[in-house]
Design a protein around this motif. Structure first.
Motif, PDB file in Angstrom:
ATOM      1  N   ILE A  91      -1.535  -3.625   6.277  1.00 12.74           N
ATOM      2  CA  ILE A  91      -2.124  -2.488   5.557  1.00 12.74           C
ATOM      3  C   ILE A  91      -3.195  -1.825   6.405  1.00 12.74           C
ATOM      4  O   ILE A  91      -3.279  -0.598   6.469  1.00 12.74           O
ATOM      5  CB  ILE A  91      -2.665  -2.951   4.187  1.00 12.74           C
ATOM      6  N   ALA A 141       0.851  -1.189   0.000  1.00 12.12           N
ATOM      7  CA  ALA A 141       0.000   0.000   0.000  1.00 12.12           C
ATOM      8  C   ALA A 141       0.884   1.236   0.000  1.00 12.12           C
ATOM      9  O   ALA A 141       1.994   1.226   0.532  1.00 12.12           O
ATOM     10  CB  ALA A 141      -0.909   0.008   1.219  1.00 12.12           C
ATOM     11  N   TYR A 166      -0.225  -9.469   5.129  1.00 13.97           N
ATOM     12  CA  TYR A 166      -0.174  -8.202   4.394  1.00 13.97           C
ATOM     13  C   TYR A 166      -1.404  -7.350   4.691  1.00 13.97           C
ATOM     14  O   TYR A 166      -1.314  -6.138   4.883  1.00 13.97           O
ATOM     15  CB  TYR A 166      -0.103  -8.455   2.882  1.00 13.97           C
ATOM     16  N   VAL A 184      -3.251   0.234  -3.526  1.00 10.29           N
ATOM     17  CA  VAL A 184      -2.956  -1.087  -2.976  1.00 10.29           C
ATOM     18  C   VAL A 184      -2.623  -1.968  -4.173  1.00 10.29           C
ATOM     19  O   VAL A 184      -3.449  -2.157  -5.060  1.00 10.29           O
ATOM     20  CB  VAL A 184      -4.137  -1.663  -2.180  1.00 10.29           C
TER      21      VAL A 184
END
Length: 112
Positions: free
Chosen positions: A82, A33, A78, A42
């Motif tokens: 983010i 991101a 992930y 993203v």
């Protein structure tokens, strides 16, 4: 998609495009991101043999996106990252840390 291509997708089409790559035997490489002006980008990167392709969302910071962790299990790390660092809401993460993946003093420090 050709090697190195990054295709921009709308949030509502993300899961469909990810499934297409999964069925073509691509593996998830990373999700990244970044702040881009008043928007967030993203980028989902996928690899197969020596070929890399990407899917990119360009969204407002409050746009909720759907997790791909039920398609690619490692994506949960992930996605939690983010959410914690950028404040992007991600729904249906298979293992959701609810903003507690990292111990950080400031909520969503990279949101801007």
């Amino acid at each position: 998609m050709i090697d190195g291509e990054i295709m921009q997708v709308e949030p509502e089409n993300l899961v469909t495009e990810v499934l297409k790559l999964k069925h073509r035997d691509y593996r998830i490489v990373q999700i990244c991101a970044a702040k881009a002006g008043d928007k967030m980008e993203v980028t989902y990167s996928f690899g197969k043999e020596y070929k890399m392709v990407g899917l990119r969302l360009v969204i407002s910071p409050d746009t909720e996106i759907v997790s791909i962790s039920d398609i690619y299990e490692p994506a949960f790390l992930y996605e939690n990252e983010i959410h914690d660092l950028f404040g992007i809401p991600i729904k249906m993460i298979t293992l959701d840390y609810h903003g507690n993946l990292y111990r950080i003093k400031q909520e969503a420090p990279f949101r801007g």
